[in-house]
Write a protein that holds these residues in place. Sequence first.
Motif, PDB file in Angstrom:
ATOM      1  N   TYR A   2      -8.028 122.509  94.226  1.00  0.00           N
ATOM      2  CA  TYR A   2      -7.746 123.536  95.215  1.00  0.00           C
ATOM      3  C   TYR A   2      -8.515 123.270  96.509  1.00  0.00           C
ATOM      4  O   TYR A   2      -7.950 123.365  97.606  1.00  0.00           O
ATOM      5  N   TYR A   3      -9.785 122.939  96.392  1.00  0.00           N
ATOM      6  CA  TYR A   3     -10.602 122.723  97.582  1.00  0.00           C
ATOM      7  C   TYR A   3     -10.221 121.435  98.305  1.00  0.00           C
ATOM      8  O   TYR A   3     -10.339 121.346  99.527  1.00  0.00           O
ATOM      9  N   LEU A   4      -9.743 120.457  97.588  1.00  0.00           N
ATOM     10  CA  LEU A   4      -9.222 119.249  98.217  1.00  0.00           C
ATOM     11  C   LEU A   4      -7.975 119.572  99.042  1.00  0.00           C
ATOM     12  O   LEU A   4      -7.823 119.094 100.170  1.00  0.00           O
ATOM     13  N   LEU A   5      -7.100 120.409  98.496  1.00  0.00           N
ATOM     14  CA  LEU A   5      -5.895 120.806  99.225  1.00  0.00           C
ATOM     15  C   LEU A   5      -6.246 121.624 100.472  1.00  0.00           C
ATOM     16  O   LEU A   5      -5.616 121.451 101.526  1.00  0.00           O
ATOM     17  N   ILE A   6      -7.236 122.497 100.376  1.00  0.00           N
ATOM     18  CA  ILE A   6      -7.665 123.284 101.524  1.00  0.00           C
ATOM     19  C   ILE A   6      -8.213 122.369 102.622  1.00  0.00           C
ATOM     20  O   ILE A   6      -7.901 122.532 103.806  1.00  0.00           O
ATOM     21  N   THR A   7      -9.018 121.376 102.222  1.00  0.00           N
ATOM     22  CA  THR A   7      -9.579 120.429 103.187  1.00  0.00           C
ATOM     23  C   THR A   7      -8.473 119.631 103.865  1.00  0.00           C
ATOM     24  O   THR A   7      -8.476 119.462 105.093  1.00  0.00           O
ATOM     25  N   LEU A   8      -7.522 119.140 103.095  1.00  0.00           N
ATOM     26  CA  LEU A   8      -6.391 118.404 103.674  1.00  0.00           C
ATOM     27  C   LEU A   8      -5.567 119.288 104.599  1.00  0.00           C
ATOM     28  O   LEU A   8      -5.106 118.843 105.654  1.00  0.00           O
ATOM     29  N   PHE A   9      -5.381 120.541 104.216  1.00  0.00           N
ATOM     30  CA  PHE A   9      -4.618 121.479 105.030  1.00  0.00           C
ATOM     31  C   PHE A   9      -5.269 121.673 106.400  1.00  0.00           C
ATOM     32  O   PHE A   9      -4.603 121.648 107.435  1.00  0.00           O
ATOM     33  N   ILE A  10      -6.577 121.836 106.408  1.00  0.00           N
ATOM     34  CA  ILE A  10      -7.297 122.027 107.665  1.00  0.00           C
ATOM     35  C   ILE A  10      -7.225 120.774 108.524  1.00  0.00           C
ATOM     36  O   ILE A  10      -6.996 120.845 109.743  1.00  0.00           O
ATOM     37  N   VAL A  12      -4.897 118.381 108.484  1.00  0.00           N
ATOM     38  CA  VAL A  12      -3.531 118.210 108.978  1.00  0.00           C
ATOM     39  C   VAL A  12      -3.240 119.214 110.085  1.00  0.00           C
ATOM     40  O   VAL A  12      -2.595 118.878 111.088  1.00  0.00           O
ATOM     41  N   ALA A  13      -3.728 120.437 109.957  1.00  0.00           N
ATOM     42  CA  ALA A  13      -3.511 121.444 110.992  1.00  0.00           C
ATOM     43  C   ALA A  13      -4.185 121.034 112.298  1.00  0.00           C
ATOM     44  O   ALA A  13      -3.596 121.164 113.380  1.00  0.00           O
ATOM     45  N   TYR A  55       6.732 115.758 113.525  1.00  0.00           N
ATOM     46  CA  TYR A  55       7.617 116.095 112.404  1.00  0.00           C
ATOM     47  C   TYR A  55       6.913 115.890 111.070  1.00  0.00           C
ATOM     48  O   TYR A  55       6.920 116.769 110.203  1.00  0.00           O
ATOM     49  N   TRP A  56       6.295 114.737 110.893  1.00  0.00           N
ATOM     50  CA  TRP A  56       5.666 114.441 109.600  1.00  0.00           C
ATOM     51  C   TRP A  56       4.470 115.345 109.331  1.00  0.00           C
ATOM     52  O   TRP A  56       4.274 115.790 108.195  1.00  0.00           O
ATOM     53  N   LEU A  57       3.682 115.608 110.346  1.00  0.00           N
ATOM     54  CA  LEU A  57       2.541 116.502 110.143  1.00  0.00           C
ATOM     55  C   LEU A  57       2.998 117.929 109.863  1.00  0.00           C
ATOM     56  O   LEU A  57       2.389 118.636 109.053  1.00  0.00           O
ATOM     57  N   GLY A  58       4.080 118.351 110.492  1.00  0.00           N
ATOM     58  CA  GLY A  58       4.613 119.691 110.227  1.00  0.00           C
ATOM     59  C   GLY A  58       5.127 119.831 108.801  1.00  0.00           C
ATOM     60  O   GLY A  58       4.855 120.820 108.121  1.00  0.00           O
ATOM     61  N   PHE A  59       5.875 118.827 108.338  1.00  0.00           N
ATOM     62  CA  PHE A  59       6.370 118.858 106.955  1.00  0.00           C
ATOM     63  C   PHE A  59       5.220 118.789 105.959  1.00  0.00           C
ATOM     64  O   PHE A  59       5.238 119.467 104.923  1.00  0.00           O
ATOM     65  N   THR A  60       4.215 117.980 106.268  1.00  0.00           N
ATOM     66  CA  THR A  60       3.052 117.873 105.385  1.00  0.00           C
ATOM     67  C   THR A  60       2.297 119.197 105.328  1.00  0.00           C
ATOM     68  O   THR A  60       1.851 119.623 104.252  1.00  0.00           O
TER      69      THR A  60
END
Length: 112
Positions: A2-10, A12-13, A55-60
């Motif tokens: 979960y925390y890995l996904l949160i880090t990746l989300f931030i 990518v944003a 586009y790719w960052l938005g889809f990710t």
Amino acid sequence: MYYLLITLFILVALLLIVVVLMQRGRGDVGSAFGGMGQGVFGPGGVDTILTKATYWLGFTLMGLALLIGLFHPSKKGSLLEDEGKRPSVNTQQSIPKGQTTPSGTPSEGKTP
């Protein structure tokens, strides 16, 4: 996980913000209201590397948001399923034994 996904989300944003801010403006916004602008209804033009990255960052970002929702640690099930299992909450206040209601309250049964 979960925390890995949160880090990746931030990350990518933040990358998406930087890529969008680096792009050049279209410059023909006024033609959308009065005239036939080439950029509005004409051929799309060349996709630059920044457009493709957007586009790719938005889809990710959307995919990561869905995965974060699926892997959230406090998620125990459907909210709709839990709603039927909860006991009903009595919202009326009861008067302790030995006490009477104050005069002028609706519980006395008097009508004005």
